[in-house]
Write an enzyme that holds these catalytic residues in place. Structure first.
Site, PDB file in Angstrom:
ATOM      1  N   LEU A 139       0.579 123.261  75.110  1.00  0.00           N
ATOM      2  CA  LEU A 139      -0.400 122.449  74.404  1.00  0.00           C
ATOM      3  C   LEU A 139       0.387 121.424  73.596  1.00  0.00           C
ATOM      4  O   LEU A 139       1.491 121.714  73.123  1.00  0.00           O
ATOM      5  CB  LEU A 139      -1.242 123.299  73.441  1.00  0.00           C
ATOM      6  CG  LEU A 139      -2.138 124.387  74.047  1.00  0.00           C
ATOM      7  CD1 LEU A 139      -2.828 125.181  72.922  1.00  0.00           C
ATOM      8  CD2 LEU A 139      -3.180 123.793  74.976  1.00  0.00           C
ATOM      9  N   ASP A 140      -0.172 120.223  73.422  1.00  0.00           N
ATOM     10  CA  ASP A 140       0.485 119.200  72.601  1.00  0.00           C
ATOM     11  C   ASP A 140       0.663 119.710  71.170  1.00  0.00           C
ATOM     12  O   ASP A 140      -0.107 120.561  70.704  1.00  0.00           O
ATOM     13  CB  ASP A 140      -0.367 117.920  72.536  1.00  0.00           C
ATOM     14  CG  ASP A 140      -0.528 117.242  73.879  1.00  0.00           C
ATOM     15  OD1 ASP A 140       0.225 117.579  74.813  1.00  0.00           O
ATOM     16  OD2 ASP A 140      -1.418 116.381  73.992  1.00  0.00           O
ATOM     17  N   VAL A 141       1.620 119.120  70.456  1.00  0.00           N
ATOM     18  CA  VAL A 141       1.854 119.469  69.049  1.00  0.00           C
ATOM     19  C   VAL A 141       0.563 119.329  68.242  1.00  0.00           C
ATOM     20  O   VAL A 141       0.239 120.164  67.401  1.00  0.00           O
ATOM     21  CB  VAL A 141       2.972 118.571  68.458  1.00  0.00           C
ATOM     22  CG1 VAL A 141       3.051 118.730  66.942  1.00  0.00           C
ATOM     23  CG2 VAL A 141       4.314 118.908  69.083  1.00  0.00           C
TER      24      VAL A 141
END
Length: 309
Positions: A139-141
């Site tokens: 998942l993106d930051v």
């Protein structure tokens, strides 16, 4: 491959652009050569050249190559807000908070999921690169929500295969600007790195196949609340696809969101949440499903929109 080199430009590179020619000559990517040229570290016959200048056979090339990056290691540092939803001998399912990367990478000095799990005493599979052990998806930051990490080697292989074969059910909730038309549809558009900004991605003919299914589940004056089923899992896929439709995720300034709306709703990142994850358990093949609640910032923004009517 760091250090200073000087060599004549061979006949085969005559007339080629600096980035293309030197990439071929040195076995580097064009992006890497362009970065070296942008740092004024490429000289031809004593003159600094840019990445788009042309090479002349027989001219003397001088190039300073950067030092290789240092290996990235996992730091066992506790991560505030990282919740374990489920754990057994094969898998660990976590609820990832905002501002946390999944694994270490060059240039990232913040908290990571794998570092947080290590600090809490959780053992994960040793498959994969050292800094990404046990990681089967990301998942993106700035994206919150549910994700799975493999604990056993057999689970790592089975889950990697499941994600590749698209047998995993990945459900996201997103708040996007405006009103997508139609209200239920599929975005089928290839995604590749952005041609000008390497931290971004874009819909490009040269990209990898990328498929996003969506349905509007609630409409507001300025935005729509959508449920998204990801068929593929490209980096930034949902963000890129909705931006390409001119309906970026609320708060996603990287991909063209309206900063005024984000500020009004108190959002400082994209309104995007990995809501649900379903897959066949690697131990017995039984279907399992896990759900993550919205974090406070996303829940409050949604309530503000509902209050506005």
């Amino acid at each position: 491959m760091s250090g200073y080199r000087t060599l004549p430009i061979p006949d085969g590179l005559d007339g080629m652009r600096v980035d293309a020619g030197l990439a071929k000559l040195l076995g580097l990517s064009r992006t890497a050569v362009a970065a070296i040229a942008d740092a004024d570290d490429v000289l031809v016959d004593g003159r600094v050249v840019g990445k788009s200048d042309r090479l002349t056979a027989g001219s003397m090339l001088e190039i300073t190559l950067p030092a290789p990056p240092q290996p990235v290691t996992v730091q066992a540092i506790p991560v505030e807000g990282l919740k374990v939803i489920h754990e057994d001998d094969d898998i660990i399912v976590v609820d990832k908070p905002v501002g946390v990367a999944v694994h270490p990478s060059p240039g990232w000095t913040g908290p990571t999921v794998v570092g947080g799990l290590a600090a809490a005493g959780h053992r994960v599979a040793t498959s994969g690169a050292a800094e990404r052990q046990g990681v089967v998806h990301r998942l993106d930051v700035g994206t919150t929500g549910v994700m799975v990490v493999a604990k056993s080697e057999s689970a790592y292989s089975a889950l990697k295969h499941a994600f590749k074969e698209r047998t995993v059910d990945k459900v996201y909730h997103a708040l996007v600007q405006g009103h997508p038309d139609p209200i239920k549809g599929t975005i089928d558009a290839p995604i590749d790195r952005h041609p000008k900004h390497d931290y971004k991605f874009a819909v490009m003919n040269s990209g990898k196949p990328s498929i996003t299914h969506y349905e509007v589940i609630e409409a507001f004056r300025a935005a729509s609340f959508v449920e998204v089923h990801l068929e593929t899992g490209r980096t930034h896929q949902i963000r890129v696809h909705f931006s390409a439709l001119h309906h970026p995720c609320v708060g996603d300034l990287t991909y063209g969101a309206d900063p005024t709306l984000a500020k009004r709703l108190g959002i400082s990142r994209q309104w995007l949440h990995a809501r649900q994850l379903g897959f066949h358990h690697p131990a017995d093949g039984q279907w399992v499903q896990f759900t993550s609640d919205y974090p406070d910032d996303l829940a409050q923004a949604l309530e503000k929109l509902r209050d506005e009517g």
